[in-house]
Design an enzyme around this catalytic site. Sequence first.
Site, PDB file in Angstrom:
ATOM      1  N   THR A  31       0.850  -1.185   0.000  1.00 34.72           N
ATOM      2  CA  THR A  31       0.000   0.000   0.000  1.00 34.72           C
ATOM      3  C   THR A  31       0.888   1.237   0.000  1.00 34.72           C
ATOM      4  O   THR A  31       1.974   1.233   0.572  1.00 34.72           O
ATOM      5  CB  THR A  31      -1.021   0.005   1.169  1.00 34.72           C
ATOM      6  OG1 THR A  31      -2.002   1.019   0.908  1.00 34.72           O
ATOM      7  CG2 THR A  31      -0.379   0.234   2.515  1.00 34.72           C
ATOM      8  N   CYS A  51      -2.693   7.522   8.128  1.00 34.28           N
ATOM      9  CA  CYS A  51      -3.268   6.176   8.045  1.00 34.28           C
ATOM     10  C   CYS A  51      -2.277   5.152   8.604  1.00 34.28           C
ATOM     11  O   CYS A  51      -1.082   5.411   8.681  1.00 34.28           O
ATOM     12  CB  CYS A  51      -3.583   5.810   6.600  1.00 34.28           C
ATOM     13  SG  CYS A  51      -4.823   6.876   5.827  1.00 34.28           S
ATOM     14  N   HIS A  89      -5.307  -0.883   4.986  1.00 33.45           N
ATOM     15  CA  HIS A  89      -4.927   0.533   4.976  1.00 33.45           C
ATOM     16  C   HIS A  89      -6.031   1.274   5.726  1.00 33.45           C
ATOM     17  O   HIS A  89      -7.066   1.617   5.169  1.00 33.45           O
ATOM     18  CB  HIS A  89      -4.819   1.010   3.524  1.00 33.45           C
ATOM     19  CG  HIS A  89      -4.300   2.404   3.381  1.00 33.45           C
ATOM     20  ND1 HIS A  89      -3.264   2.704   2.531  1.00 33.45           N
ATOM     21  CD2 HIS A  89      -4.669   3.586   3.940  1.00 33.45           C
ATOM     22  CE1 HIS A  89      -3.027   4.009   2.576  1.00 33.45           C
ATOM     23  NE2 HIS A  89      -3.875   4.562   3.431  1.00 33.45           N
TER      24      HIS A  89
END
Length: 163
Positions: free
Chosen positions: A23, A29, A46
Amino acid sequence: MSEIIKVGMADLKTCVSPDGITTLGLGSCVGIALRDPVTKIGGLAHIMLPDSSAIRNSQQNIAKFADTGIEELVRQMVALGANRTRIVAKIAGGATMFKFEGSTNSTMQVGQRNSEAVKAKLGKMKIQLLAEDIGKNYGRTVVFYPENGEFHIKAVGRSESVI
């Protein structure tokens, strides 16, 4: 031949070795990599926000939240053949990307809140956290390999690290 599977923002995916999973753009995040070391089944989420209960219509995207995303990732891994009791975790992200002068408001500390929520959920689910690269003030891109559990972390202007 192995494949690197891409996970988008507020998304999650599973894979089986020798495939890997990646990711991009983990700022505030948190990327949660889960693995069953025996079956070599892995997953990556994520996570954008800490808690689905505070958001209306949160069930439209359960991968977005720490509380629901981790549960769903475990569910999908077990469906592939992972043993729930062997699953372990590594996490990265949770940065403070923007600093507001004089602000101590916890709602502005999304990265820290995400990291705390992820750790709390892993603890509640009795999933051992093996390693972390969280906080600071820079974004990260990660690649996870369920084969050996390596979690590669890249950030602009920094050497790649492996946890």
